[in-house]
Write a protein that holds these residues in place. Structure first.
Motif, short mmCIF file in Angstrom:
data_model
loop_
_atom_site.label_atom_id
_atom_site.label_comp_id
_atom_site.label_asym_id
_atom_site.label_seq_id
_atom_site.Cartn_x
_atom_site.Cartn_y
_atom_site.Cartn_z
N GLY A 119 1.23 -18.15 -9.72
CA GLY A 119 0.05 -19.25 -8.90
C GLY A 119 -1.05 -17.69 -8.25
O GLY A 119 -2.43 -18.07 -8.28
N LEU A 120 -0.60 -16.54 -8.52
CA LEU A 120 -1.52 -15.58 -8.08
C LEU A 120 -1.89 -15.11 -9.40
O LEU A 120 -3.13 -14.97 -8.70
N PHE A 121 -1.94 -15.07 -9.88
CA PHE A 121 -2.86 -13.97 -11.36
C PHE A 121 -3.04 -15.24 -12.44
O PHE A 121 -3.72 -14.92 -13.47
N GLY A 122 -2.40 -16.46 -12.41
CA GLY A 122 -2.85 -17.76 -13.47
C GLY A 122 -2.50 -17.57 -15.22
O GLY A 122 -2.82 -18.19 -16.01
N LEU A 130 -6.10 -11.97 -1.74
CA LEU A 130 -6.39 -10.39 -1.78
C LEU A 130 -7.47 -10.12 -2.41
O LEU A 130 -8.73 -11.65 -2.74
N LYS A 131 -8.37 -8.86 -2.69
CA LYS A 131 -9.56 -9.04 -3.26
C LYS A 131 -9.20 -8.68 -4.97
O LYS A 131 -8.66 -9.17 -5.00
N ALA A 132 -10.52 -9.25 -5.53
CA ALA A 132 -10.05 -9.95 -7.09
C ALA A 132 -10.07 -8.46 -7.81
O ALA A 132 -8.64 -8.27 -8.97
N ASP A 133 -10.64 -7.52 -7.54
CA ASP A 133 -9.88 -5.45 -7.86
C ASP A 133 -8.44 -5.81 -7.86
O ASP A 133 -7.45 -5.45 -8.70
N GLN A 134 -8.14 -6.11 -6.70
CA GLN A 134 -6.35 -5.94 -6.74
C GLN A 134 -5.27 -6.73 -7.55
O GLN A 134 -5.14 -6.35 -8.00
#
Lengths: 256, 309
Positions: free
Chosen positions: B30-33, B271-275
């Motif tokens: 769910g977090l990273f796809g 979370l931010k995209a870069d994080q």
């Protein structure tokens, strides 16, 4: 001369049997399994089989439990360019899917002047290896195969696991426990008792152990093997439904 | 207590262990796809499940987790269906090509070498690039708000994708380029995924971020949408041809993973995209190191079972 000696020995044995009433019963060793039928239900996690029986005084007992011979394709690992990876396939033929060995002695009994039909070395002569290996590597890969099977608890030798005691009938009773792992494949297993005295097999008795899937696991296995397409679609539908249900549950929670 | 017999795997296993595994991998999903197959399958094999059953049941579980994840991301407006369908079509074509390629490699006798090396190189390149890029942009943002200078290579790439026919606007992702781009990239990922025997989420995500220039949050949702269909296909195919899907195993895993996927999707929003990228890059690099170690260290046994990822 040799023939004569043998004859005398036979006569002696015959006399002993007829003279000593207790020894007459020695010709019928017994073995029983509790349970002799194992049901694999939804909560099955392996079972302990109790082996119980009788052998003549002073004899040794070996019990072998083995499943049907199967063919298995395994991957051989090796080094290529300094890296470990699969380097070929090895087909293992005629290996039983389960092999458990128990004995009444601290070491697995041997026979005088011949290889016993039990034990891992007997298995070695029955199992064939084909494919990515040379003839001289077969012993090494038999050892690797044993390690693999032992790590799965499907092959196991338990010397000394059968405890003996004197029984009232002048015979010797033995009793031992044999762990059947959760991984045991359903099927019919041959249980064979060898009675050994003075390096010779006196007697052999066979029993059968039946392992069967019942209830929910049996239903699911039948569906999976006989109605694959239906089973696959069902699995997907259940998964999608669960995904949505969880989604809705969470949405509800978040709003409160 | 707490153990259940898995009829297809032919072994019994602790329910809490499976539930925990499902939750952890679902959370990452769910977090990273990503589908998480590259993490789950080895873990299941370690827990005593035959590798073929582990891989097939895992795809069934991913169907549930990605449904749950796609649904959560859809509600947040993070799924670009147009892009997802084009990538999916490319993925199916690539998957079919990849399977044929494996047949050729197996016939040549060095399939495993190619697969392992592809794994390490892909994971290494993707992981390092993503890690460095997000680290750089995290630092830049902290110092001064400046636009990332476009390198000559990527502007050439930008010109190339603008020059292709069938220009299409992808509103959700906020990009415009030829429909051929996601089709071709989808095919390439499909080939790699088939060779490596995985769903390909962790290659697809960086491809969407860096080559399709999609915003990270849309990437996660769209990737999950795509993975959902890939895994439906795999589950049904495995059930028909190999009978290796264990429904009991998949069910316990998916209860955990659907829960985890919801939590992961919520957190990905915070979370931010870069994080997000740097975390995913770290996991990808960890997996790469683990495979590399397994290639270098001698195995415990010289014989192994067939199948699995």
């Amino acid at each position: 001369m040799g023939m004569k000696m043998k004859k005398v020995a036979w006569l002696g044995l015959l006399a002993a049997i007829t003279l000593v009433p207790g020894a007459a019963a020695a010709s019928s060793a017994k073995i029983r399994l509790y349970p002799d039928r194992v049901d694999i239900g939804a909560f099955f996690q392996g079972v302990e089989i109790t082996l119980q029986g009788e052998i003549p005084q002073g004899a040794e007992a070996v019990v072998e439990i083995q499943g049907t011979a199967t063919q298995q394709e395994l991957l051989r690992k090796g080094r290529r360019g300094g890296l470990w990876m699969t380097v070929g396939e090895i087909r293992v033929e005629n290996a039983p899917n389960l092999y458990l060995l128990l004995s009444s002695t601290p070491h697995v009994p041997q026979l005088n002047g011949q290889e016993p039909p039990w034990g891992f070395s007997a298995l070695r002569s029955r199992i064939n290896f084909r494919g990515a290996l040379q003839d001289q590597e077969k012993d090494r890969f038999f050892q690797e195969f044993l390690k693999l099977k032992k790590s799965e608890e499907l092959y196991c030798a338990l010397p000394g696991a059968l405890k003996t005691s004197n029984s009232p009938g002048g015979q010797m009773a033995f009793k031992g426990a044999c762990p059947l792992p959760a991984k045991v494949p359903p099927g019919h297993y041959q249980v064979r008792l060898y009675v050994i005295k003075d390096g010779k097999v006196l007697e052999q008795k066979n029993e059968e152990l039946v392992v069967k899937m019942v209830g929910f696991p049996a239903l699911l296995a039948t569906l999976a093997y006989n109605h694959g397409a239906f089973y696959g679609v069902l699995a997907v539908l259940i998964a999608i439904a669960m995904g949505f249900i969880m989604g809705f549950l969470f949405k509800g929670k978040a709003e409160h | 207590m707490w153990t259940l017999y898995l009829p297809i795997a032919g072994n019994s296993i602790n329910i809490l262990l499976l539930f925990g595994l499902g939750a952890a991998v679902g959370f990452l999903s769910g977090l990273f796809g990503v589908g998480g197959g590259f993490l789950m399958t080895p873990l299941l094999i370690m827990a005593g499940i035959p590798s073929t059953v582990a891989a097939a049941s895992d795809s069934n579980q991913i169907v549930a987790a990605s449904t749950s994840g796609t649904f959560a991301h859809y509600r947040m407006g993070n799924v670009d269906f147009k892009m997802g369908i084009l990538l999916l079509v490319g993925g199916v074509v690539g998957g079919t090509l990849g399977v044929q390629l494996i047949k050729v490699l197996v016939a040549l006798g060095n399939a495993d070498f190619v697969i392992k090396i592809t794994y390490v190189v892909m994971l290494g390149v993707v992981g390092f690039y993503m890690f460095l890029e997000s680290l750089q942009s995290l630092r830049k943002k902290a110092v001064v708000v400046a636009k990332r200078p476009e390198t000559g290579r990527s502007s050439a790439y930008a010109r190339a994708i603008q020059a292709l026919p069938w220009q299409m606007q992808f509103e959700k992702s906020g990009v415009t380029f030829s429909a051929l781009v996601p089709l071709i990239l989808g095919t390439l990922v499909g080939i790699l995924a088939a060779i490596m025997g995985v769903g390909g989420g962790f290659i697809m995500v960086p491809v969407m971020v860096y080559l399709l220039r999609m915003p990270m949050h849309v990437v996660v949702g769209t990737s999950l949408f795509q993975i959902l269909f890939t895994c439906i296909n795999v589950t049904i195919m495995q059930s028909i041809t190999n009978h290796t899907v264990d429904l009991v195993l998949a069910l316990i895993l998916l209860v955990g993973s659907t829960l985890g996927a919801q939590v992961g999707a919520k957190l990905s929003r915070r979370l931010k995209a870069d994080q997000l990228k740097i975390l995913l890059a770290s996991i990808v690099l960890l997996v790469m190191v683990q495979i590399l170690v397994s290639l270098v260290l001698p195995p415990k046994l010289l014989l192994g079972f067939k199948g699995g990822h």
